[in-house]
Scaffold this motif. Structure first.
Motif, PDB file in Angstrom:
ATOM      1  N   THR A  94       0.823  -1.203   0.000  1.00  0.00           N
ATOM      2  CA  THR A  94       0.000   0.000   0.000  1.00  0.00           C
ATOM      3  C   THR A  94       0.858   1.255   0.000  1.00  0.00           C
ATOM      4  N   LYS A  95       2.105   1.118   0.427  1.00  0.00           N
ATOM      5  CA  LYS A  95       3.002   2.270   0.431  1.00  0.00           C
ATOM      6  C   LYS A  95       4.431   1.776   0.236  1.00  0.00           C
ATOM      7  N   ILE A  96       5.117   2.424  -0.691  1.00  0.00           N
ATOM      8  CA  ILE A  96       6.530   2.127  -0.920  1.00  0.00           C
ATOM      9  C   ILE A  96       7.254   3.463  -1.036  1.00  0.00           C
ATOM     10  N   GLU A  97       8.202   3.682  -0.148  1.00  0.00           N
ATOM     11  CA  GLU A  97       9.036   4.882  -0.193  1.00  0.00           C
ATOM     12  C   GLU A  97      10.487   4.434  -0.190  1.00  0.00           C
ATOM     13  N   LEU A  98      11.164   4.614  -1.310  1.00  0.00           N
ATOM     14  CA  LEU A  98      12.554   4.212  -1.433  1.00  0.00           C
ATOM     15  C   LEU A  98      13.388   5.427  -1.799  1.00  0.00           C
ATOM     16  N   GLU A  99      14.366   5.735  -0.971  1.00  0.00           N
ATOM     17  CA  GLU A  99      15.248   6.855  -1.264  1.00  0.00           C
ATOM     18  C   GLU A  99      16.283   6.450  -2.307  1.00  0.00           C
ATOM     19  N   ASP A 100      16.986   7.429  -2.847  1.00  0.00           N
ATOM     20  CA  ASP A 100      17.982   7.163  -3.891  1.00  0.00           C
ATOM     21  C   ASP A 100      19.035   6.156  -3.448  1.00  0.00           C
ATOM     22  N   ASN A 101      19.372   6.136  -2.160  1.00  0.00           N
ATOM     23  CA  ASN A 101      20.400   5.225  -1.648  1.00  0.00           C
ATOM     24  C   ASN A 101      19.804   3.939  -1.062  1.00  0.00           C
ATOM     25  N   PHE A 124      -9.152   4.381   6.870  1.00  0.00           N
ATOM     26  CA  PHE A 124      -8.229   3.678   7.771  1.00  0.00           C
ATOM     27  C   PHE A 124      -6.821   4.219   7.546  1.00  0.00           C
ATOM     28  N   SER A 125      -6.099   4.401   8.608  1.00  0.00           N
ATOM     29  CA  SER A 125      -4.747   4.952   8.524  1.00  0.00           C
ATOM     30  C   SER A 125      -3.728   3.901   8.978  1.00  0.00           C
ATOM     31  N   PHE A 126      -2.812   3.571   8.079  1.00  0.00           N
ATOM     32  CA  PHE A 126      -1.733   2.657   8.428  1.00  0.00           C
ATOM     33  C   PHE A 126      -0.714   3.424   9.266  1.00  0.00           C
ATOM     34  N   LYS A 127      -0.441   2.926  10.451  1.00  0.00           N
ATOM     35  CA  LYS A 127       0.533   3.572  11.343  1.00  0.00           C
ATOM     36  C   LYS A 127       1.934   3.314  10.791  1.00  0.00           C
ATOM     37  N   ILE A 128       2.606   4.383  10.407  1.00  0.00           N
ATOM     38  CA  ILE A 128       3.947   4.273   9.858  1.00  0.00           C
ATOM     39  C   ILE A 128       4.908   5.018  10.783  1.00  0.00           C
ATOM     40  N   THR A 129       5.805   4.262  11.372  1.00  0.00           N
ATOM     41  CA  THR A 129       6.797   4.837  12.267  1.00  0.00           C
ATOM     42  C   THR A 129       7.968   5.346  11.445  1.00  0.00           C
ATOM     43  N   LEU A 150       5.080  -3.322   8.428  1.00  0.00           N
ATOM     44  CA  LEU A 150       5.931  -2.222   7.993  1.00  0.00           C
ATOM     45  C   LEU A 150       7.368  -2.716   7.988  1.00  0.00           C
ATOM     46  N   PHE A 151       8.018  -2.638   6.827  1.00  0.00           N
ATOM     47  CA  PHE A 151       9.428  -2.965   6.688  1.00  0.00           C
ATOM     48  C   PHE A 151      10.175  -1.652   6.502  1.00  0.00           C
ATOM     49  N   THR A 152      11.088  -1.350   7.422  1.00  0.00           N
ATOM     50  CA  THR A 152      11.875  -0.124   7.341  1.00  0.00           C
ATOM     51  C   THR A 152      13.326  -0.503   7.077  1.00  0.00           C
ATOM     52  N   PHE A 153      13.925   0.131   6.084  1.00  0.00           N
ATOM     53  CA  PHE A 153      15.269  -0.200   5.601  1.00  0.00           C
ATOM     54  C   PHE A 153      16.276   0.839   6.077  1.00  0.00           C
ATOM     55  N   PHE A 154      17.488   0.343   6.429  1.00  0.00           N
ATOM     56  CA  PHE A 154      18.563   1.190   6.958  1.00  0.00           C
ATOM     57  C   PHE A 154      19.898   0.813   6.329  1.00  0.00           C
ATOM     58  N   LYS A 155      20.785   1.790   6.228  1.00  0.00           N
ATOM     59  CA  LYS A 155      22.163   1.516   5.795  1.00  0.00           C
ATOM     60  C   LYS A 155      23.001   1.022   6.970  1.00  0.00           C
ATOM     61  N   GLU A 156      22.698   1.520   8.170  1.00  0.00           N
ATOM     62  CA  GLU A 156      23.398   1.118   9.394  1.00  0.00           C
ATOM     63  C   GLU A 156      22.399   0.444  10.324  1.00  0.00           C
ATOM     64  N   LYS A 157      22.884  -0.438  11.173  1.00  0.00           N
ATOM     65  CA  LYS A 157      21.994  -1.137  12.100  1.00  0.00           C
ATOM     66  C   LYS A 157      21.329  -0.126  13.030  1.00  0.00           C
ATOM     67  N   PRO A 158      19.990  -0.135  13.066  1.00  0.00           N
ATOM     68  CA  PRO A 158      19.297   0.835  13.920  1.00  0.00           C
ATOM     69  C   PRO A 158      19.447   0.485  15.397  1.00  0.00           C
ATOM     70  N   ALA A 159      19.444   1.504  16.211  1.00  0.00           N
ATOM     71  CA  ALA A 159      19.497   1.314  17.664  1.00  0.00           C
ATOM     72  C   ALA A 159      18.064   1.098  18.137  1.00  0.00           C
ATOM     73  N   SER A 160      17.624  -0.136  18.086  1.00  0.00           N
ATOM     74  CA  SER A 160      16.245  -0.462  18.440  1.00  0.00           C
ATOM     75  C   SER A 160      16.246  -1.573  19.477  1.00  0.00           C
ATOM     76  N   GLN A 161      15.273  -1.522  20.353  1.00  0.00           N
ATOM     77  CA  GLN A 161      15.122  -2.575  21.354  1.00  0.00           C
ATOM     78  C   GLN A 161      14.343  -3.765  20.799  1.00  0.00           C
ATOM     79  N   GLN A 162      13.827  -3.624  19.607  1.00  0.00           N
ATOM     80  CA  GLN A 162      13.022  -4.685  19.020  1.00  0.00           C
ATOM     81  C   GLN A 162      13.907  -5.823  18.532  1.00  0.00           C
ATOM     82  N   LYS A 163      13.357  -7.025  18.522  1.00  0.00           N
ATOM     83  CA  LYS A 163      14.110  -8.221  18.147  1.00  0.00           C
ATOM     84  C   LYS A 163      13.883  -8.647  16.708  1.00  0.00           C
TER      85      LYS A 163
END
Length: 180
Positions: A94-101, A124-129, A150-163
């Protein structure tokens, strides 16, 4: 657009180098695959901020022809041969946002959300963090389970408490012509 993912849970003592070598040797073969926007070769390693070893590739398709070709023209047979019969989770993007990198991404955070029973789904609103340093996100919903991911992509490992952070071993670009 559609998305698909199969999650292969591996034993705690599984040598994850086997998966890394497999992707290193053949991951590029998905570059330029018909109707593929991208394929993220995702793994988690137990004890590396994860609870389990797993191989969980994520595919985003612009049309179903390529997805059908992948599943029924012998490509998915490689998974069956190596890991046995696997269920494939299918969802609608339903939503795809991809930056140049985006294609420099090395990690993915996966977040699941329920779509609660309600009188109406209109508006309905999809909660996007939004996360600092993200380079892309994809929202996939699945009405047969009434959930979205929600799949969020990073270049560096995010500092998240999630597993549920996966390492990307290779990010296949479906737009580039395949080289074999």
């Amino acid at each position: 657009m559609q998305a698909m993912q199969y999650k292969i849970l591996l034993p705690a003592d599984y040598d994850m180098q086997i998966i890394k070598n497999r992707v290193n040797q053949s991951g590029y073969k998905m570059d330029g695959f018909e109707d593929l926007l991208f394929k993220a070769y995702l793994i988690s390693e137990q004890g590396n901020d994860n609870l389990t070893n797993s191989y969980c590739p994520l595919y985003v398709w612009s049309h179903t022809n390529g997805m059908t070709k992948f599943i029924f023209d012998g490509y998915f047979d490689n998974i069956i041969d190596s890991f046995g019969w696997q269920n494939i989770n299918i969802g609608i993007t339903t939503k795809i946002e991809l930056e140049d990198n985006f294609f420099h991404s090395k990690y993915v955070l996966e977040e699941h959300h329920a779509i609660p029973v309600q009188a109406k789904l209109k508006n309905f609103s999809f909660k996007i963090t939004k996360h600092q340093d993200q380079v892309g996100n994809v929202v996939i919903y699945n009405p047969d389970k009434w959930q979205y991911t929600l799949f969020t992509f990073f270049k560096e490992k995010p500092a998240s408490q999630q597993k549920n952070i996966y390492q990307i071993l290779y990010l296949a670009n479906g737009i580039v012509p395949a080289i074999y």
